[in-house]
Write an enzyme that holds these catalytic residues in place. Structure first.
Site, PDB file in Angstrom:
ATOM      1  N   CYS A   2       0.840  -1.195   0.000  1.00 17.12           N
ATOM      2  CA  CYS A   2       0.000   0.000   0.000  1.00 17.12           C
ATOM      3  C   CYS A   2       0.877   1.248   0.000  1.00 17.12           C
ATOM      4  O   CYS A   2       1.961   1.259   0.560  1.00 17.12           O
ATOM      5  CB  CYS A   2      -0.896   0.008   1.233  1.00 17.12           C
ATOM      6  N   ARG A  26       4.456  -0.132  -6.883  1.00 14.49           N
ATOM      7  CA  ARG A  26       4.478  -1.040  -5.740  1.00 14.49           C
ATOM      8  C   ARG A  26       3.391  -2.110  -5.840  1.00 14.49           C
ATOM      9  O   ARG A  26       3.459  -3.120  -5.146  1.00 14.49           O
ATOM     10  CB  ARG A  26       4.300  -0.234  -4.440  1.00 14.49           C
ATOM     11  N   TRP A  74      -3.455  -2.483  -1.364  1.00 17.10           N
ATOM     12  CA  TRP A  74      -3.274  -3.894  -1.706  1.00 17.10           C
ATOM     13  C   TRP A  74      -4.016  -4.675  -0.634  1.00 17.10           C
ATOM     14  O   TRP A  74      -3.652  -4.649   0.534  1.00 17.10           O
ATOM     15  CB  TRP A  74      -1.791  -4.248  -1.713  1.00 17.10           C
ATOM     16  N   ASN A 100      -1.499   2.050   6.230  1.00 23.59           N
ATOM     17  CA  ASN A 100      -0.764   0.857   5.812  1.00 23.59           C
ATOM     18  C   ASN A 100      -0.500   0.007   7.048  1.00 23.59           C
ATOM     19  O   ASN A 100      -0.165   0.537   8.108  1.00 23.59           O
ATOM     20  CB  ASN A 100       0.586   1.220   5.188  1.00 23.59           C
ATOM     21  N   GLY A 101      -0.595  -1.304   6.901  1.00 21.69           N
ATOM     22  CA  GLY A 101      -0.342  -2.191   8.027  1.00 21.69           C
ATOM     23  C   GLY A 101      -1.579  -2.994   8.378  1.00 21.69           C
ATOM     24  O   GLY A 101      -2.517  -3.117   7.581  1.00 21.69           O
ATOM     25  N   GLU A 480      15.429 -18.843  -8.753  1.00 21.54           N
ATOM     26  CA  GLU A 480      15.042 -17.492  -9.144  1.00 21.54           C
ATOM     27  C   GLU A 480      14.346 -17.496 -10.507  1.00 21.54           C
ATOM     28  O   GLU A 480      13.371 -16.772 -10.721  1.00 21.54           O
ATOM     29  CB  GLU A 480      16.279 -16.577  -9.180  1.00 21.54           C
ATOM     30  N   LYS A 484      10.509 -16.141 -11.182  1.00 21.49           N
ATOM     31  CA  LYS A 484      10.162 -15.128 -12.178  1.00 21.49           C
ATOM     32  C   LYS A 484       9.051 -15.628 -13.109  1.00 21.49           C
ATOM     33  O   LYS A 484       8.142 -14.883 -13.467  1.00 21.49           O
ATOM     34  CB  LYS A 484      11.396 -14.745 -13.014  1.00 21.49           C
ATOM     35  N   GLU A 487       5.738 -15.583 -11.213  1.00 22.78           N
ATOM     36  CA  GLU A 487       5.263 -14.218 -10.974  1.00 22.78           C
ATOM     37  C   GLU A 487       4.658 -13.594 -12.227  1.00 22.78           C
ATOM     38  O   GLU A 487       3.635 -12.910 -12.157  1.00 22.78           O
ATOM     39  CB  GLU A 487       6.432 -13.345 -10.491  1.00 22.78           C
ATOM     40  N   HIS A 503      14.245 -38.797  -7.502  1.00 23.87           N
ATOM     41  CA  HIS A 503      13.609 -39.117  -6.230  1.00 23.87           C
ATOM     42  C   HIS A 503      12.170 -38.596  -6.161  1.00 23.87           C
ATOM     43  O   HIS A 503      11.628 -38.441  -5.061  1.00 23.87           O
ATOM     44  CB  HIS A 503      14.426 -38.555  -5.065  1.00 23.87           C
ATOM     45  N   LYS A 595       5.155  -4.695  -4.326  1.00 23.88           N
ATOM     46  CA  LYS A 595       6.602  -4.477  -4.363  1.00 23.88           C
ATOM     47  C   LYS A 595       7.220  -4.495  -2.970  1.00 23.88           C
ATOM     48  O   LYS A 595       8.278  -5.048  -2.761  1.00 23.88           O
ATOM     49  CB  LYS A 595       6.892  -3.144  -5.046  1.00 23.88           C
TER      50      LYS A 595
END
Length: 600
Positions: A2, A26, A74, A100-101, A480, A484, A487, A503, A595
């Site tokens: 946010c 963000r 968000w 925010n929070g 990584e 990506k 995402e 395995h 973000k």
């Protein structure tokens, strides 16, 4: 996460809106602005259509506004809807709040407020804040005192800004969530991120936990409940915060991928001169490594992957015991004395990382913060801080910050190891040489894979899922690459140690299954690849130990640097972006992601 902006001064709504637009990167699902007009009336606009859409609701002369607050949300508590979007208002339409929070005791406070006759119109925890403020103001408290008393009733984390449309006053407070203040000369900003106001100011102040700031006709006052306080010291706006990527792509992510060789050169120019004499390590005030029994890297997502690459330097070049900890699970860890904790966070505001540091036993560890924001909560709480020098990254899915974190961490580690008796001198020399060649290696990977990644994306656009394999130092880059792809494309992608394929994960491979293999020079990978090919899987090998420069093919050493084949991340980033574009995804703002994750 946010985003909060606020401004008191001329053209307040316009100024708050401009700052809010700078926080769009963000990630968010709704946005809103509330403002006081010069005639004493209020304007309140909320939308699910993006920050730009707010302009329609501000058409009635936004330049006539004297104070304003803005927010990008968000969703955590309450679904994505216009009624849940911030700012939220009190019963009488006088007070507006952005937050925010998470207010952890919101349910208890909500029932109390309902019993007192308040009309609660949303599903979000933030709404209790504005109604508690309404009660406090109604008995004659000024806005700052009302906010301090309200915060004393709350549990959890917050950055809160409130607008009183009757007086035009603003007030803000923070606890476990970032909030800054900046004076422009003709007005005052509050924001959750310095990036929101970087073009408009040269310096800013950071609200520490439980600071309260009043901004009204009499000026700006700082205080805490129970007593007055002097303003916090000024932080200069870093020049690098204005260096947003630009280039040939219409999306930010494409330009940020292209910028990675430049970022690598920036990091090495700044830090590599302090490696051989240990000056970089000593400048940070870190303990000699002979006084460190273990290095623990702490992070989330891409930052955790960068931390795992960094741990490889301490382990392979310095023979130090290391471990990589997922920050959200670190509360279960037993911490040894004499641990060096390297806390990784691009924003420096990652709630899971900050909460993990809360669990460190007193006196057990030295904390080094590796971040892209040296004024962040993480930086202020750490014993030492190093700037990864990536510059602003607009794409929500990290690319250039990953490369910057790996290289910054490698420079710091090598500087500390150079005079350590436990370090391997030959490995240090090889790593130092590899550092110098990294920008060219990244450039070579961009050149070699740009067209090939696009062709692969076209071939694999209908693939339902992907495997990513690696061994040793290459496994970090496989992880990584898988992250990506998840995402950006919303397709499943699983990273595995290549030796684990037989395995269990081999059951996922059938004819045509795409399997990316990160080659770090381990000869055992040939056997793993053969297992995939025997099941008719499609193998895409990245990180080949050759580099074409100026028409010449250069053979690289089979054994890469301690942090692994960093250049292998380039084709994985390129492929993820190309596939996402073909699937018509928004590569800068993937769904459901943010973000700076400031909630735990």
């Amino acid at each position: 996460m946010c985003g909060i902006t606020a401004f008191r001064g001329p053209s307040a709504a316009t100024r708050a809106h401009e700052a809010l637009a700078r926080l769009e990167y963000r990630g968010y699902d709704s946005a809103g602005i509330a403002a006081r007009r010069s005639d004493g009336t209020a304007v309140h606009v909320r939308t699910l259509s993006g920050v730009a859409a707010l302009v329609m609701g501000l058409e009635r002369d936004p330049d006539a506004t004297t104070a304003a607050i803005g927010h990008t949300r968000w969703a955590t508590h309450g679904g994505v809807s216009e009624r849940n979007a911030h700012p939220l208002e009190d019963c009488g339409g006088r007070l507006y709040v952005v937050h925010n929070g998470i207010i952890e005791n919101a349910d208890v406070l909500r029932e109390r407020l309902r019993s007192a006759g308040h009309r609660l119109a949303t599903d979000v925890d933030t709404e209790v804040v504005v109604h508690l403020l309404e009660e406090a103001v109604s008995v004659g408290l000024d806005l700052g005192r009302a906010l301090a008393d309200t915060a004393a009733l709350m549990e959890g984390s917050w950055a809160v800004v409130v607008l009183d449309t009757r007086t035009g006053a603003l007030a803000g407070t923070a606890h476990g969530s970032p909030l800054i203040l900046a004076d422009t000369g003709d007005g005052v900003y509050l924001a959750s991120d310095v990036g929101a106001v970087a073009p408009f100011v040269s310096a800013f102040r950071v609200l520490e936990d439980d600071d309260v700031v009043d901004i009204d006709a009499e000026g700006t006052r700082w205080h805490r409940a129970g007593g007055s306080r002097r303003p916090r010291g000024l932080w200069p706006v870093p020049a690098i915060s204005l260096l947003a990527s630009s280039g040939r792509h219409t999306d930010h992510m494409g330009n940020e991928i292209d910028e990675q060789p430049i970022v690598a050169r920036r990091v090495l120019d700044a830090l590599s001169p302090g490696i051989r004499d240990g000056a970089l390590w000593n400048r940070l005030g870190l303990p000699p490594l002979e006084n460190v029994d273990r290095v623990a890297v702490l992070g989330c997502g891409t930052s955790l992957h960068a931390g795992r690459a960094l741990a490889g330097v301490f382990a392979r070049a310095g023979h130090l015991p290391t471990r990589a900890l997922t920050a959200s699970e670190a509360g279960h860890e037993v911490w040894e004395p004499r641990t060096l904790v390297v806390a990784m966070s691009q924003s420096g505001e990652t709630a899971d990382v900050l909460r993990a540091l809360d669990g460190l036993p007193s006196g057990h560890a030295t904390v080094l913060a590796l971040t892209n924001n040296t004024a962040s909560s993480l930086a202020r709480r750490a014993d030492a801080v190093i700037d990864c020098l990536a510059g602003p990254e607009i794409g929500v899915a990290a690319t250039k910050t990953f490369v910057a974190q790996v290289l910054t961490g490698a420079c710091v580690a090598l500087s500390g190891l150079w005079s350590s008796p436990r370090a391997d001198a030959a490995t240090l020399e090889a790593d130092f040489t590899a550092l110098a060649g990294t920008p060219d290696a990244l450039s070579g990977a961009l050149h070699a894979w740009r067209d090939r990644a696009a062709e692969l994306a076209g071939d694999l656009v209908t693939a339902s899922g992907f495997l990513f394999l690696g061994r040793g130092a290459g496994l970090v880059y496989a992880a990584e690459g898988a992250l990506k792809l998840k995402e950006l494309s919303y397709r499943w992608a699983e990273p595995h140690a290549a030796g684990e394929l037989k395995h269990g994960p081999l059951a996922l491979v059938d004819a045509g299954t795409p399997v990316f293999v990160v080659d770090d020079g381990d000869p055992r990978l040939d056997v793993d690849i053969a297992e995939v090919q025997a099941r008719a899987g499609r193998v895409i090998r990245v990180g080949e130990r050759s580099l074409r420069v100026g028409g010449l093919e250069l053979q690289l050493p089979r054994r890469g640097p301690s942090w692994g084949p960093l250049e292998s991340v380039i084709p994985l980033q390129l492929f993820a972006r190309e596939l996402a574009l073909r699937l018509e995804r928004n590569v800068d703002k993937p769904r459901n992601l943010a973000k700076s994750v400031t909630v735990a």
